[in-house]
Write an enzyme that holds these catalytic residues in place. Structure first.
Site, PDB file in Angstrom:
ATOM      1  N   THR A 107       0.835  -1.201   0.000  1.00  0.00           N
ATOM      2  CA  THR A 107       0.000   0.000   0.000  1.00  0.00           C
ATOM      3  C   THR A 107       0.872   1.254   0.000  1.00  0.00           C
ATOM      4  O   THR A 107       0.640   2.192  -0.778  1.00  0.00           O
ATOM      5  CB  THR A 107      -0.942   0.000   1.225  1.00  0.00           C
TER       6      THR A 107
ATOM      7  N   ASN B  10      -5.519  -9.246  -7.909  1.00  0.00           N
ATOM      8  CA  ASN B  10      -5.640  -9.994  -6.664  1.00  0.00           C
ATOM      9  C   ASN B  10      -6.917 -10.817  -6.567  1.00  0.00           C
ATOM     10  O   ASN B  10      -6.958 -11.809  -5.868  1.00  0.00           O
ATOM     11  CB  ASN B  10      -5.544  -9.041  -5.465  1.00  0.00           C
TER      12      ASN B  10
ATOM     13  N   GLN C 165       0.842  -9.082  -6.228  1.00  0.00           N
ATOM     14  CA  GLN C 165       0.390 -10.476  -6.356  1.00  0.00           C
ATOM     15  C   GLN C 165       1.318 -11.307  -7.232  1.00  0.00           C
ATOM     16  O   GLN C 165       1.439 -12.514  -7.048  1.00  0.00           O
ATOM     17  CB  GLN C 165      -1.040 -10.524  -6.935  1.00  0.00           C
TER      18      GLN C 165
ATOM     19  N   THR D 261      13.269   4.723  10.941  1.00  0.00           N
ATOM     20  CA  THR D 261      14.216   3.663  11.309  1.00  0.00           C
ATOM     21  C   THR D 261      13.851   2.362  10.593  1.00  0.00           C
ATOM     22  O   THR D 261      12.693   1.948  10.597  1.00  0.00           O
ATOM     23  CB  THR D 261      14.205   3.454  12.847  1.00  0.00           C
TER      24      THR D 261
ATOM     25  N   CYS E 235     -17.131  -7.536  -0.375  1.00  0.00           N
ATOM     26  CA  CYS E 235     -18.218  -8.173   0.373  1.00  0.00           C
ATOM     27  C   CYS E 235     -17.740  -8.647   1.730  1.00  0.00           C
ATOM     28  O   CYS E 235     -18.490  -8.680   2.690  1.00  0.00           O
ATOM     29  CB  CYS E 235     -18.749  -9.389  -0.381  1.00  0.00           C
TER      30      CYS E 235
HETATM   31  C1  LIG Z   1      -2.540  -6.136  -5.831  1.00  0.00           C
HETATM   32  C2  LIG Z   1      -2.300  -5.634  -4.442  1.00  0.00           C
HETATM   33  N1  LIG Z   1      -1.756  -4.429  -4.268  1.00  0.00           N
HETATM   34  C3  LIG Z   1      -1.495  -3.938  -3.048  1.00  0.00           C
HETATM   35  C4  LIG Z   1      -1.789  -4.660  -1.917  1.00  0.00           C
HETATM   36  C5  LIG Z   1      -1.484  -4.074  -0.571  1.00  0.00           C
HETATM   37  O1  LIG Z   1      -0.312  -4.649  -0.034  1.00  0.00           O
HETATM   38  P1  LIG Z   1      -0.026  -4.577   1.538  1.00  0.00           P
HETATM   39  O2  LIG Z   1      -0.959  -5.538   2.186  1.00  0.00           O
HETATM   40  O3  LIG Z   1       1.412  -5.011   1.673  1.00  0.00           O
HETATM   41  O4  LIG Z   1      -0.205  -3.179   1.958  1.00  0.00           O
HETATM   42  C6  LIG Z   1      -2.383  -5.920  -2.047  1.00  0.00           C
HETATM   43  C7  LIG Z   1      -2.750  -6.714  -0.847  1.00  0.00           C
HETATM   44  O5  LIG Z   1      -3.580  -7.569  -0.882  1.00  0.00           O
HETATM   45  C8  LIG Z   1      -2.628  -6.435  -3.350  1.00  0.00           C
HETATM   46  O6  LIG Z   1      -3.180  -7.622  -3.532  1.00  0.00           O
END
Ligand SMILES: Cc1ncc(COP(=O)(O)O)c(C=O)c1O
Length: 400
Positions: A72, A151, A179, A237, A325
Site C-alpha cells: 500500500t 488480486n 500479487q 528507522t 463483500c
Molecule cells: C494487488 C495488491 N496491491 C497492493 C496490496 C497491498 O499490499 P499490503 O498488504 O502489503 O499493503 C495488495 C494486498 O492484498 C494487493 O493484492
C-alpha cells in the site's frame, strides 16, 4: 480438524527459513542500522544484503530500491510521488478499473489535488486492451499505473507491452506487482518498468514490509518526511528484521519459482476441472490461461459467496470472496463489475488461492466438501428453485 488454507492471495504463512533469518535481528543483532558501531553495522549489512537480493531478482540496481511498510505504501509513494513531482509536465494519469484499492484510492486522492485520471476498462476476461491505452495517452499524461496481476481474478496483464507503449510516449510506467512478485519472473529492464511495488507477506515473508523499485532518473517526491534513511527517500528507522526476512523470502521464491509454478498450476487445474465436473452451473471468472498459477475464482449460480465461505469455514476450509463483500459491504466487487458481469455473479463468486503448502490431498478434500455445500445451499435457495422452473433469472440479472 486439520484446517485447509486456500487464501494465499490474502496473505501467506511466514516460511520457517524466513523466521530463522529474522530472529537474530530482534535479539542479539538489534542495532539501529543508522549507527556506526558494530550493532549498527550488523543491521546495515542485513538491510543491504536484502536490497541486493531483491534488486537482482527484478534486474535492478540496489540504488533503485527503497524499503516500505508494504504494498500500500509503495503504491501510494509511486503514484503521489510521481504525480506531484511532474505536475509541470502534465496532470494526467492513466490506470485501470480493476486495480487494487492501494492504487485506486491514491488516484481518487490525486483527483482532489487537480489531477485527471483515466480509468481504463478491461474486456470480459479481465484484460486491458493496448489500443485503449494508446488512445488514452495525451500530451499531459505523466504516469501509467497498471497492475501486473489482479488480486481477485489472478489475470496477468501484458506488462511488457504496456511498458513499451509508456516508454515510447515518454510517460512513466508503474506496476503494482504485489500479487505477481515471487510467482512470475519480473525484469524491470526488459519490461520497461519505471516503478514497481511489492509486498513481503505475499511471498512467505513477514507482514509490514515491502519495497518500491524506482528507476534511476525518475522524478519523484517523497511520500513521508523525516530522517536520512533510504538515502532520504523513505525516512524512518529501518525494520531490519522485516527487511532481512523479506530478503530471505526473495531468495527462496527465486529458487523455487519455476518448479512451484508448474506444481501449483497443476493443482489449480485439478481444482477447476474437479469443480466444473462436480458442480453444475459454475463459471470461471477471469481469463482461463493468462492468470496466476494459484488463482481460482468461480461464480456459483444461485448462492451467495459469503454463505459458501462460512460453510467452508465450518469444514475447516479457508477461502475468500476476494471482494469488498468480506468487509460487510453489499457493494459488488469493482473487479468483477469491470468485467461486465451481472451483480449476482459478483455476489455469488468465490476465490480459492493456492500456495506453497497446498497439497493434492487438500484439493481432493475441497472437491469432496464443496459440491456438498453447494448442493445444500442451493436446496435452501429460492433463486435456485425459481431458476430451475424458469420463473426467474431468465436474463441472469433480474433476481437481486
Ligand atoms: C494487488 C495488491 N496491491 C497492493 C496490496 C497491498 O499490499 P499490503 O498488504 O502489503 O499493503 C495488495 C494486498 O492484498 C494487493 O493484492
Amino acid at each position: 480438524m486439520k484446517r485447509i488454507y486456500l487464501d494465499y492471495s490474502a496473505t501467506t504463512p511466514v516460511h520457517p527459513e524466513v523466521v530463522k533469518a529474522m530472529l537474530p535481528y530482534f535479539t542479539e543483532q538489534f542495532g539501529n542500522a543508522s549507527t556506526i558501531y558494530s550493532f549498527g553495522r550488523e543491521a546495515r549489512k542485513a538491510v543491504e544484503e536484502a536490497r541486493e537480493v531483491f534488486a537482482k531478482m527484478i534486474g535492478a540496481d540496489q540504488a533503485e530500491v527503497i524499503f516500505t511498510s508494504g504494498g500500500t505504501e509503495a503504491d501510494n509513494h509511486a503514484l503521489k510521488g510521481v504525480a506531484r513531482a511532474n505536475r509541470e509536465k502534465g496532470n494526467h494519469i492513466i490506470t485501470c478499473k480493476i486495480e487494487h484499492h492501494a492504487v485506486l484510492a491514491p488516484c481518487h486522492f490525486l483527483e482532489k489535488e487537480g489531477f485527471k485520471v483515466t480509468y481504463l476498462p478491461v474486456d470480459k476476461d479481465g484484460l486491458l486492451q493496448l489500443e485503449d491505452l494508446k488512445k488514452a495517452i495525451t500530451a499531459k499524461t505523466i504516469l501509467i499505473s497498471v497492475m501486473t496481476a489482479n488480486n481477485e481474478i489472478g489475470v496477468v496483464q501484458p506488462v511488457a507491452e504496456i511498458g513499451k507503449i509508456a516508454r515510447g510516449n515518454n510517460v512513466y510506467f508503474h506496476t503494482d506487482a504485489v500479487q505477481a512478485f515471487g510467482s512470475l519472473p519480473i525484469d524491470v529492464e526488459k519490461m520497461n518498468i519505471d516503478l514497481l511495488s511489492v509486498s513481503s507477506h505475499k511471498l512467505y515473508g513477514p507482514k509490514g514490509i515491502g519495497a518500491l523499485y524506482i528507476k534511476k532518473g525518475t522524478k519523484i517526491e517523497n511520500l513521508i518526511h523525516g530522517g536520512e534513511q533510504e538515502k532520504r527517500r523513505r525516512p524512518g528507522t529501518e525494520n531490519v528484521a522485516g527487511i532481512a526476512g523479506f530478503g530471505r523470502a526473495c531468495e527462496i521464491a527465486n529458487k523455487e519459482m519455476k518448479t512451484e509454478a508448474v506444481r501449483i498450476t497443476a493443482l489449480r487445474e485439478k481444482l477447476i476441472k474437479g469443480l466444473f465436473k462436480a458442480v453444475p452451473e459454475v463459471i470461471l471468472n477471469g481469463h482461463a490461461e493468462k492468470r496466476l498459477p494459484n488463482n481460482v475464482n468461480i461464480f456459483v449460480k444461485y448462492i451467495e459467496g459469503e454463505s459458501m465461505i462460512l460453510n467452508l469455514d465450518l469444514e475447516g476450509i479457508c477461502a475468500s470472496t476476494g471482494s469488498a463483500c468480506t468487509s460487510g459491504s453489499l457493494e459488488p466487487s469493482h473487479v468483477l463489475t469491470a468485467l461486465g458481469v451481472p451483480v449476482e455473479q459478483s455476489h455469488g463468486s468465490i476465490r480459492f488461492s493456492l500456495g506453497k503448502f497446498t497439497t493434492e490431498e487438500e484439493i481432493e478434500a475441497v472437491l469432496k466438501k464443496f459440491p456438498e455445500i453447494v448442493k445444500r445451499l442451493r436446496s435452501l435457495s429460492p433463486l435456485y428453485k425459481q431458476g430451475k422452473t424458469g420463473e426467474c433469472c431468465k436474463n441472469g440479472t433480474a433476481c437481486r
